[in-house]
Design a protein around this motif. Structure first.
Motif, mmCIF file in Angstrom:
data_model
loop_
_atom_site.group_PDB
_atom_site.id
_atom_site.type_symbol
_atom_site.label_atom_id
_atom_site.label_comp_id
_atom_site.label_asym_id
_atom_site.label_seq_id
_atom_site.Cartn_x
_atom_site.Cartn_y
_atom_site.Cartn_z
ATOM 1 N N ALA A 115 2.331 14.920 -0.610
ATOM 2 C CA ALA A 115 1.690 14.233 -0.859
ATOM 3 C C ALA A 115 2.212 12.460 -0.909
ATOM 4 O O ALA A 115 1.146 11.352 -0.991
ATOM 5 N N VAL A 116 2.794 12.524 -1.042
ATOM 6 C CA VAL A 116 4.189 11.414 -0.835
ATOM 7 C C VAL A 116 3.679 10.117 0.286
ATOM 8 O O VAL A 116 2.519 9.211 0.167
ATOM 9 N N ARG A 117 4.042 10.738 0.889
ATOM 10 C CA ARG A 117 3.665 10.616 2.553
ATOM 11 C C ARG A 117 2.089 10.412 3.209
ATOM 12 O O ARG A 117 1.736 8.998 3.806
ATOM 13 N N ALA A 118 0.713 11.505 2.247
ATOM 14 C CA ALA A 118 -0.387 10.636 2.644
ATOM 15 C C ALA A 118 -1.283 9.732 1.606
ATOM 16 O O ALA A 118 -2.107 9.388 1.632
ATOM 17 N N SER A 119 -0.040 8.728 1.095
ATOM 18 C CA SER A 119 -0.460 7.993 -0.400
ATOM 19 C C SER A 119 -1.019 7.216 0.500
ATOM 20 O O SER A 119 -0.002 6.439 1.814
ATOM 21 N N LEU A 120 -2.220 6.466 -0.192
ATOM 22 C CA LEU A 120 -2.807 5.770 1.124
ATOM 23 C C LEU A 120 -3.668 4.363 0.420
ATOM 24 O O LEU A 120 -4.430 3.796 0.483
ATOM 25 N N PHE A 124 0.442 -1.242 -0.711
ATOM 26 C CA PHE A 124 -0.018 -0.553 0.153
ATOM 27 C C PHE A 124 1.563 1.437 0.293
ATOM 28 O O PHE A 124 2.370 0.887 -0.202
ATOM 29 N N GLY A 125 -0.093 2.337 -0.429
ATOM 30 C CA GLY A 125 0.734 3.791 0.438
ATOM 31 C C GLY A 125 1.609 4.025 -0.855
ATOM 32 O O GLY A 125 1.816 3.694 -2.301
ATOM 33 N N ALA A 126 2.781 4.873 -1.747
ATOM 34 C CA ALA A 126 3.879 5.018 -2.758
ATOM 35 C C ALA A 126 4.314 4.431 -3.073
ATOM 36 O O ALA A 126 4.530 4.331 -3.884
ATOM 37 N N VAL A 127 4.606 2.764 -2.509
ATOM 38 C CA VAL A 127 5.292 1.725 -2.873
ATOM 39 C C VAL A 127 4.530 1.484 -4.330
ATOM 40 O O VAL A 127 6.073 1.384 -5.077
ATOM 41 N N GLY A 128 3.259 1.555 -4.454
ATOM 42 C CA GLY A 128 2.826 1.627 -5.564
ATOM 43 C C GLY A 128 3.583 2.353 -7.016
ATOM 44 O O GLY A 128 3.661 2.343 -8.115
ATOM 45 N N TYR A 129 4.158 3.351 -7.250
ATOM 46 C CA TYR A 129 4.207 4.307 -7.794
ATOM 47 C C TYR A 129 5.806 4.732 -8.250
ATOM 48 O O TYR A 129 6.928 4.589 -7.288
ATOM 49 N N THR A 130 6.306 4.662 -9.363
ATOM 50 C CA THR A 130 7.057 5.213 -9.878
ATOM 51 C C THR A 130 7.282 6.723 -10.959
ATOM 52 O O THR A 130 8.876 6.626 -11.186
ATOM 53 N N ASP A 131 6.803 7.480 -10.168
ATOM 54 C CA ASP A 131 6.859 8.662 -11.299
ATOM 55 C C ASP A 131 6.516 9.790 -10.033
ATOM 56 O O ASP A 131 5.939 11.008 -10.502
ATOM 57 N N THR A 132 7.140 9.760 -8.841
ATOM 58 C CA THR A 132 6.649 10.860 -7.872
ATOM 59 C C THR A 132 8.271 11.731 -7.771
ATOM 60 O O THR A 132 7.447 12.940 -7.051
ATOM 61 N N GLU A 133 8.990 11.467 -8.205
ATOM 62 C CA GLU A 133 10.178 13.003 -8.282
ATOM 63 C C GLU A 133 8.859 14.145 -7.985
ATOM 64 O O GLU A 133 8.326 14.224 -9.061
ATOM 65 N N GLY A 134 9.724 15.013 -8.149
ATOM 66 C CA GLY A 134 8.878 16.384 -8.100
ATOM 67 C C GLY A 134 7.353 16.304 -6.832
ATOM 68 O O GLY A 134 7.312 18.216 -7.023
ATOM 69 N N ASN A 156 -0.929 20.372 -1.119
ATOM 70 C CA ASN A 156 0.286 19.579 -1.831
ATOM 71 C C ASN A 156 0.170 20.746 -2.915
ATOM 72 O O ASN A 156 1.251 20.408 -3.529
ATOM 73 N N ALA A 157 -0.417 20.497 -3.212
ATOM 74 C CA ALA A 157 -1.204 21.196 -4.862
ATOM 75 C C ALA A 157 -0.539 22.465 -5.429
ATOM 76 O O ALA A 157 0.398 22.605 -5.999
ATOM 77 N N GLU A 158 -0.690 23.266 -3.643
ATOM 78 C CA GLU A 158 0.115 24.984 -3.482
ATOM 79 C C GLU A 158 1.739 24.558 -3.965
ATOM 80 O O GLU A 158 2.209 25.509 -4.673
ATOM 81 N N GLN A 159 2.270 23.868 -3.228
ATOM 82 C CA GLN A 159 3.255 23.239 -3.098
ATOM 83 C C GLN A 159 3.835 23.041 -4.504
ATOM 84 O O GLN A 159 5.240 23.518 -4.686
ATOM 85 N N ALA A 160 3.017 22.389 -5.029
ATOM 86 C CA ALA A 160 3.427 21.501 -6.411
ATOM 87 C C ALA A 160 3.300 22.515 -7.285
ATOM 88 O O ALA A 160 4.246 22.369 -8.718
ATOM 89 N N GLY A 161 2.787 23.805 -7.497
ATOM 90 C CA GLY A 161 2.566 24.495 -8.305
ATOM 91 C C GLY A 161 1.092 24.429 -9.050
ATOM 92 O O GLY A 161 1.263 24.930 -10.813
ATOM 93 N N ALA A 162 0.731 22.827 -9.050
ATOM 94 C CA ALA A 162 -0.626 22.872 -9.808
ATOM 95 C C ALA A 162 -1.841 24.157 -9.614
ATOM 96 O O ALA A 162 -2.389 23.721 -9.098
ATOM 97 N N ILE A 199 -2.117 13.114 -4.551
ATOM 98 C CA ILE A 199 -1.036 12.285 -5.307
ATOM 99 C C ILE A 199 -2.130 11.724 -6.488
ATOM 100 O O ILE A 199 -0.994 12.144 -7.820
ATOM 101 N N ASP A 200 -2.436 11.045 -6.930
ATOM 102 C CA ASP A 200 -3.540 10.424 -8.482
ATOM 103 C C ASP A 200 -4.070 11.845 -8.687
ATOM 104 O O ASP A 200 -3.643 12.098 -10.136
ATOM 105 N N VAL A 201 -4.367 12.819 -8.153
ATOM 106 C CA VAL A 201 -4.528 14.440 -8.578
ATOM 107 C C VAL A 201 -3.202 14.571 -9.025
ATOM 108 O O VAL A 201 -3.464 14.687 -10.534
ATOM 109 N N LEU A 202 -2.076 14.916 -8.462
ATOM 110 C CA LEU A 202 -1.685 15.627 -9.001
ATOM 111 C C LEU A 202 -0.434 15.188 -10.603
ATOM 112 O O LEU A 202 -0.220 15.434 -11.152
ATOM 113 N N LEU A 203 -0.692 13.672 -10.351
ATOM 114 C CA LEU A 203 -0.163 13.130 -10.688
ATOM 115 C C LEU A 203 -0.490 13.303 -12.265
ATOM 116 O O LEU A 203 -0.386 13.109 -13.679
#
Length: 405
Positions: free
Chosen positions: A51-56, A36-46, A113-119, A82-86
């Motif tokens: 957002a990554v820490r809160a991935s459930l 579970f969590g962020a382990v399923g992602y390979t594209d979280t850079e940036g 998180n979106a504000e920090q990402a500039g989305a 996390i999925d919205v930002l990706l």
């Protein structure tokens, strides 16, 4: 666990994430072992660390949702975002992504998180996944990550996803499901262990609810095994495609008057059926399966319908149906019959139908052309098979065999 308890639990997790603490929604051991969590992602850079820490989640729906530049996307149960930002990165500046969550605290966390990402092409909405605060036909893609299993009314969730999707829209979900033959006690224990208090659907139940909502081209692929017959899974489906201003959806009882009116108009041509009068709705509905209508999205008018009946009650013929398709006489040559038949064929494949058959009068050239264009073959002609309005009629027998299985 009641809905308000679930929302309260995730609100507490959001508070902890806002304080910078690591969070899980089940035991830490089960969370790690289950992938579970962020382990399923390979594209979280940036992405923001929050957002990554809160991935459930229990997978990466973005990876299978086939997002395209300019798409509008809805994430059901968006959590920390996390999925919205990706998704926002994939759809680009001309696309837009909505995140919906029942926890106001999660919405606050996701906005931060979106504000920090500039989305700038994202919006986070506070609301229920059983009652989505967006208009009909609004988005191209619906995604969700390990949230639908939390709902007490999963059928309503799928109905809302179908409603807000545009025709031809895509559904891409990560969720937790159970095998159809899983032991109920072991299934319940495993579900609680991995954080599914509302209970998991079996694979068969998941498929049935998606079909009931109107989705076709269903695919459920099991991923991580959590024991007790419980698995993470990737679920994909489509909303049937249609021409602009038209939607293909399941037939409802409140369509009765319009459906039977179209049926009667077809019978009145003399080239649709040996029947001369449409039956009552009770008789029409009895035994008919895979029932769809084409609806005008502006007026709500039914433009045509398709439905099938089993050819026999014997188990050896369980995958053989006979179908009918009728289009409103004022809407001929608009592609409605083809759209209905395309959706019907896809639904029949999902339902395990291996043969679709039909009988067509030789004089009904438009129907013959349509069926042959969609893979039906002429099996033969039954000559003078019956009298219709005092005239002996031939019937051309057609069938379509599934290429699946």
């Amino acid at each position: 666990m009641a809905d308000d308890e679930i929302v309260g639990r995730y609100s507490d997790l959001a508070h902890r994430a806002l304080r910078g603490e690591p969070i899980t929604d089940c035991s830490a051991e089960a969370f790690t072992a289950g992938g579970f969590g962020a382990v399923g992602y390979t594209d979280t850079e940036g992405l923001p660390e929050g957002a990554v820490r809160a991935s459930l989640g229990c997978g990466n729906p973005v990876a299978v949702a086939e997002l395209r530049a300019g798409d509008k996307v809805l994430d059901l149960g968006s959590g920390g975002g996390i999925d919205v930002l990706l998704s926002a990165g994939r759809v680009g500046p001309h696309g837009h992504v909505y995140g919906l969550d029942a926890s106001a605290e999660m919405v606050e966390l996701a906005r931060r998180n979106a504000e920090q990402a500039g989305a700038v092409n994202v919006d986070f909405l506070h609301g229920s996944i059983e009652d989505v605060p967006l208009p009909d036909l609004w988005v191209d893609v619906v995604i969700s990550n390990c949230v639908i299993n939390l709902s007490d009314d999963k059928g309503a969730v799928f109905a809302e996803a179908f409603r807000v999707l545009r025709t031809g829209g895509r559904l891409g979900i990560s969720d937790v499901v159970s095998l159809d033959d899983a032991d109920p006690a072991l299934r319940a224990e495993a579900g609680q262990r991995v954080g599914c208090p509302a209970g998991t659907l079996t694979v068969g139940e998941y498929r049935a609810l998606l079909q009931s909502a109107g989705f076709v081209n269903l695919a459920i692929r099991l991923t991580a095994d959590h024991g007790g017959g419980v698995h993470s899974a990737i679920i994909q489906a489509l909303k049937p495609a249609g021409s602009p201003g038209m939607v293909i959806r399941p037939m409802r009882d409140d369509d009765a008057e319009q459906v039977l009116g179209i049926y009667q108009a077809g019978l009145d041509t003399g080239n649709a059926s040996f029947e001369t009068a449409a039956p009552s709705w009770e008789v029409f509905s009895q035994g008919r399966v895979l029932r769809y209508v084409a609806e005008d999205t502006e007026t709500g008018q039914v433009l045509g319908w398709v439905a099938a009946s089993p050819v026999s009650g014997r188990c050896v013929y369980a995958g053989v149906v006979e179908h009918s398709v009728y289009v409103h006489p004022g809407c001929q040559a608009h592609g409605i019959g083809r759209a209905l038949m395309t959706a019907f064929i896809a639904a029949s494949e999902d339902a395990g139908v291996w043969t679709i058959q039909s009988g067509v009068f030789p004089e009904n050239a438009a129907s013959l052309t349509l069926h042959q264009a969609l893979g039906f073959r002429v099996v033969g002609t039954r000559e003078r098979i019956g009298r219709h309005r005092g005239v002996w009629r031939d019937v051309i027998f057609l069938e379509r065999r599934s290429a699946i299985g």
